[in-house]
Design a protein around this motif. Structure first.
Motif, PDB file in Angstrom:
ATOM      1  N   THR A  38       0.864  -1.182   0.000  1.00  0.00           N
ATOM      2  CA  THR A  38       0.000   0.000   0.000  1.00  0.00           C
ATOM      3  C   THR A  38       0.897   1.226   0.000  1.00  0.00           C
ATOM      4  N   TYR A  39       0.418   2.311  -0.590  1.00  0.00           N
ATOM      5  CA  TYR A  39       1.246   3.508  -0.735  1.00  0.00           C
ATOM      6  C   TYR A  39       0.362   4.746  -0.679  1.00  0.00           C
ATOM      7  N   LEU A  40       1.014   5.884  -0.465  1.00  0.00           N
ATOM      8  CA  LEU A  40       0.346   7.175  -0.457  1.00  0.00           C
ATOM      9  C   LEU A  40       0.826   7.999  -1.649  1.00  0.00           C
TER      10      LEU A  40
ATOM     11  N   HIS B 280      -3.362   0.663  -3.563  1.00  0.00           N
ATOM     12  CA  HIS B 280      -2.925  -0.721  -3.339  1.00  0.00           C
ATOM     13  C   HIS B 280      -2.226  -1.252  -4.582  1.00  0.00           C
TER      14      HIS B 280
ATOM     15  N   GLU C  96       6.021   6.680  -1.281  1.00  0.00           N
ATOM     16  CA  GLU C  96       5.740   6.564   0.146  1.00  0.00           C
ATOM     17  C   GLU C  96       4.939   5.288   0.408  1.00  0.00           C
ATOM     18  N   VAL C  97       5.663   4.183   0.596  1.00  0.00           N
ATOM     19  CA  VAL C  97       5.050   2.885   0.853  1.00  0.00           C
ATOM     20  C   VAL C  97       4.742   2.760   2.341  1.00  0.00           C
ATOM     21  N   THR C  98       3.510   2.400   2.651  1.00  0.00           N
ATOM     22  CA  THR C  98       3.096   2.272   4.056  1.00  0.00           C
ATOM     23  C   THR C  98       3.116   0.831   4.559  1.00  0.00           C
ATOM     24  N   ALA C  99       3.067  -0.132   3.640  1.00  0.00           N
ATOM     25  CA  ALA C  99       3.125  -1.548   4.032  1.00  0.00           C
ATOM     26  C   ALA C  99       3.510  -2.362   2.798  1.00  0.00           C
TER      27      ALA C  99
END
Length: 306
Positions: free
Chosen positions: A232-234, A255, A275-278
């Motif tokens: 997941t990313y922003l 996603h 900016e990857v969050t997971a």
């Protein structure tokens, strides 16, 4: 004479044709002492033909199959002294009790460990006092499994051995296989239960239309297939068009899902610019590897057997 310094199993260009039907085509495969190998393939791939040719139940059209250096077709009695076989369908004597059947099979095998037999009877929750005609398929299969394991044979050959067992007994059976392996026994296992093969086998051999299409350790076969990456990313999606090894990219609502072959390093460097969050990376399961060679919806070709 049996050569115990020879590999427990050796196929040398082993071919079996049923008229115009190909059962097995030039199979060359060797199994080392103490190794557990899983034989995979759908119905008609040649698994049963492979095992029956090894045991000398079928005469190869060409080539040979050996048990500890002995040709199973030419020297079946000598070869069978060192092997125990579990078929997928086991027929019992209807008038004998389960205990009598086990005694008979143990005597025919040349002897068995009675203490271990009693242990196996208890572990498999098997009632040996009933007559053969009263046993369900699962209990008949328990007889075959106990009869093979109690001999402590150097080589165990199994054709869909857990067929008919309930899940709890399947776990017990797998534990027994691990113990047999720890004791140094060699195991050749044909199974449709991929989780069973993955749990106990050192190597797998994949048959298709009687031909060995792939073999190696599960780790080695995984290297041939793509890993699945999810993240997941922003913000803006990552630029992945020119990243080596990346394919099947799916982007939706922050996603990401894709497959990557080879080193994941180029992919990770590309994702670092976003900016990857997971992130999660998963190796393919044995089932996914298996289906890489077979189309689930395809019919078995008409020109195959076994």
């Amino acid at each position: 004479m049996t050569r115990m310094d020879a590999p427990p199993v050796r196929f040398v260009e082993t071919t079996k044709h049923y008229g115009q039907v190909v059962g097995l085509e030039r199979l060359s495969l060797e199994i080392a002492d103490g190794e557990t190998v899983g034989l995979l393939g759908p119905n008609g791939a040649g698994k049963t033909t492979t095992l029956r040719t090894l045991l000398g139940l079928l005469k190869p059209t060409s080539g040979r199959a050996e048990i500890f250096g002995l040709d199973g077709w030419r020297h079946p009695v000598a070869a069978h002294r060192h092997v125990a076989y579990i078929p997928g369908e086991f027929t019992v004597w209807p008038g004998l009790t389960g205990g009598q059947i086990l005694d008979l099979l143990g005597t025919v095998a040349g002897g068995y460990d009675p203490t271990y037999r009693d242990e196996l009877v208890e572990r498999f929750n098997f009632d040996p006092s009933k007559k053969g005609r009263s046993y369900s398929k699962g209990n008949r299969q328990k007889i075959a499994i106990i009869a093979a394991l109690m001999t402590r044979a150097p080589l165990l050959v199994m054709d869909e051995p857990s067929s008919g067992l309930d899940p709890l007994m399947t776990v017990t059976f797998q534990d027994c296989l691990r113990q047999a392996k720890a004791a140094g026994q060699t195991i050749l296992l044909s199974s449709h239960i991929l989780s069973e093969v993955e749990a106990v086998c050192d190597r797998v051999a994949v048959l298709r239309e009687g031909v060995l299409v792939e073999h190696g350790t599960i780790a080695e076969l995984r290297h041939l297939q793509a890993n699945t990456v999810e993240a997941t990313y922003l913000g803006a999606p990552p630029a992945l068009d020119d990243v080596p090894g990346v394919e099947d990219v799916q982007l939706r609502d922050g996603h990401l899902r894709l497959h990557v072959t080879g080193s994941p390093d180029p992919l990770l460097k590309a994702l670092a610019r976003t900016e990857v969050t997971a992130i999660q990376m998963r190796e393919p399961s044995l089932e996914e590897l298996f289906h890489a060679y077979y189309d689930e919806s395809a019919d078995v070709p008409a020109g195959t057997a076994g």
